[in-house]
Structures are given as structure tokens and as C-alpha cells.
Scaffold this motif. Structure first.
Motif, short mmCIF file in Angstrom:
data_model
loop_
_atom_site.label_atom_id
_atom_site.label_comp_id
_atom_site.label_asym_id
_atom_site.label_seq_id
_atom_site.Cartn_x
_atom_site.Cartn_y
_atom_site.Cartn_z
N ILE A 171 0.83 -1.21 0.00
CA ILE A 171 0.00 0.00 0.00
C ILE A 171 0.86 1.26 0.00
O ILE A 171 0.59 2.22 -0.72
CB ILE A 171 -0.93 0.01 1.23
CG1 ILE A 171 -1.98 -1.10 1.12
CG2 ILE A 171 -1.61 1.36 1.40
CD1 ILE A 171 -2.89 -1.19 2.32
N VAL A 172 1.94 1.23 0.79
CA VAL A 172 2.71 2.45 1.04
C VAL A 172 3.81 2.69 0.00
O VAL A 172 3.90 3.77 -0.60
CB VAL A 172 3.32 2.41 2.46
CG1 VAL A 172 4.21 3.64 2.70
CG2 VAL A 172 2.21 2.34 3.49
N LEU A 173 4.67 1.69 -0.22
CA LEU A 173 5.91 1.92 -0.97
C LEU A 173 5.70 2.25 -2.45
O LEU A 173 6.31 3.21 -2.95
CB LEU A 173 6.85 0.73 -0.81
CG LEU A 173 7.33 0.46 0.63
CD1 LEU A 173 8.31 -0.71 0.67
CD2 LEU A 173 7.97 1.71 1.22
N PRO A 174 4.89 1.49 -3.22
CA PRO A 174 4.70 1.86 -4.63
C PRO A 174 4.07 3.25 -4.80
O PRO A 174 4.45 3.99 -5.71
CB PRO A 174 3.78 0.76 -5.17
CG PRO A 174 4.02 -0.40 -4.26
CD PRO A 174 4.22 0.20 -2.91
N LEU A 175 3.12 3.58 -3.92
CA LEU A 175 2.50 4.90 -4.00
C LEU A 175 3.51 5.98 -3.67
O LEU A 175 3.54 7.04 -4.33
CB LEU A 175 1.31 4.97 -3.04
CG LEU A 175 0.53 6.29 -3.04
CD1 LEU A 175 -0.02 6.60 -4.43
CD2 LEU A 175 -0.60 6.24 -2.02
#
Length: 256
Positions: A101-105
């Protein structure tokens, strides 16, 4: 990992190239079904009309719902066997979910550092305006011609540019999916890019604070390439990489 090893049939060992082409054609067929489902409804209304949007949403929902069955059929027909369940192959799993949820965004926001800086300075959009910004695709040409929204040459050039942009974006989200093994990352990145739209570079060049904004553009792009592989390291997401590899080697593995 032994539990992730794929059992390949003799057919795949003899003709891995054929399996690769079959996989590519299957992807194209699924993409064509997705786009084609938008045009099964006959209507004289433009595509932005609420009634048309509801119908297209229904079509997309049906195709998306049938996609897992399509992937299952591909796996059975090509004789690829994995111990991981079908949902795992589709990127729907709990391992590494928070990171997905966090890193690609975060990585995508780094790429858009310049536009984000420009947006923060100017704040030209309300939240509702931003939600209405959507990625353009080649099939929009039909709508533009149908309702005479521009000349043929202008529409075509615009479509070529938009198609090129979305093709690069599609490759990027596919990279995210392959590296992370999660569906959530590409979905969130797609939503974020829909909100941002294509960077307004021409506006940045004329901005009173153009030095700061252009520096942010450059720094964001450089930082993006520096973080591309570190932030998509499969070890953060509870999955090995790649998701699937088809080579001429009988010992090639396919992971979920």
C-alpha cells in the motif's frame, strides 16, 4: 523455495516459446475484452453522461469479475502448475500488504514531485475537480470523432501522445506488480496518476517560481530512478521475484 516450484509438463519443456506467445496473446485478448465491453451498449449520449458511465461501470465490473476465471483457464491450458492459490497469482494476498500500500505509492509520488510542488503552490483544483481527471486511451478517439470534438489530425496526434504516455504508465504498473506480487500497488498508483493527470510542463516553464518547480521536476525524476529497485525489492512484500518466468530451461520457476 521448494514449496513454490512449478511442475512443468513435457510440452512446456519442448516449446517454452510457444507458451510465451500464448501468454502474450491471452493478455491481449483480455485487454481487448476489457475495452470492448465499454462499447456493447448502444447510445447516442457522450461517454461522460451519467447513464453511460453507469453502463460502462457495469461492463467493467463484469469483465473484471470474470478475469480470475480467464487466468485460471490460461493456467490450465498452458499446464502451468503452482502451489500458490489463484488469488495469490492475481496479487490478492496478505503477506506484505502494508508495504504494497505504502511503498509503490510513495515511489510514484516521488516521480510526481514537480507537479506536486506546482500544485501545492497554486492549488488550482478542488478535490472534486481532481477526481474528474482521467487517463486518456486510444479508444476515446471514437467518442471525439462521433461528437465532432476537434479535427481528425488534431485528435489523432493527441491520441498518439496519450497512447504513448499510458503505454509507459502501463509498463510501470506491470513492473510494480511483477516486483511486489501485489495488486494493490498498481491500483493505488493508477488512482494517483488519474488524479494528477499528465504533468503541466508548459505551465511550469512559465511559472513565477519556475526555478524551484523545474528543480523539483528534475530531482523527482532522478530520485525516482534511484529508488525504483530498492522500494520494489520483493523482500519487502513477502514474495520472491519474478512472478512468472518462461525460459528454455526445464528448471525455470514460477512464483506467486
Amino acid at each position: 523455495m521448494a514449496e513454490e516450484e512449478v511442475i512443468f509438463t513435457e510440452q512446456m519443456k519442448r516449446a517454452p516459446g510457444e507458451m510465451c506467445w500464448l501468454s502474450v496473446l491471452s493478455c491481449l485478448l483480455l485487454a481487448c475484452c476489457y475495452v470492448g465491453s465499454l462499447y456493447v451498449w448502444r447510445s447516442d449520449l457522450p461517454r461522460d453522461h451519467p447513464a453511460v458511465i453507469k453502463r460502462r461501470f457495469t461492463s467493467v465490473l463484469v469483465v473484471s469479475g470474470l478475469s480470475p476465471l480467464f487466468v485460471w483457464a490460461w493456467r490450465e491450458f498452458t499446464a502451468v502448475r503452482t502451489i500458490s492459490p489463484l488469488l495469490g497469482l492475481l496479487g490478492i494476498r496478505l503477506e506484505g500488504f502494508i508495504s504494497a500500500i505504502v511503498l509503490p505509492l510513495l515511489l510514484t509520488m516521488v516521480l510526481f514531485l514537480g507537479p506536486l510542488m506546482q500544485l501545492a503552490m497554486d492549488c488550482p483544483w478542488s478535490f472534486t475537480d481532481g477526481i474528474r481527471v482521467v487517463l486518456a486511451h486510444f479508444h476515446h478517439v471514437i467518442e471525439l470523432l462521433r461528437f465532432r470534438q476537434g479535427t481528425l489530425s488534431g485528435i489523432f496526434l493527441s491520441a498518439v501522445f496519450q497512447f504513448s504516455y499510458t503505454a509507459v504508465f502501463g509498463a510501470y504498473t506491470a513492473f510494480i506488480f511483477i516486483r511486489t506480487g501485489h495488486l494493490m500497488g498498481p491500483v493505488l498508483c493508477h488512482s494517483f496518476c488519474n488524479y494528477m493527470g499528465f504533468p503541466a510542463i508548459s505551465t511550469a516553464l512559465e511559472h513565477p517560481q519556475r526555478l524551484i518547480i523545474l528543480s523539483s521536476y528534475l530531482f523527482g525524476v532522478l530520485l525516482f530512478f534511484m529508488l525504483l529497485f530498492p522500494l520494489t525489492d520483493p523482500s519487502f512484500y513477502g514474495a520472491p521475484t519474478p512472478v512468472c518466468t518462461l525460459t528454455s530451461s526445464p528448471s525455470c520457476l514460477c512464483f506467486s
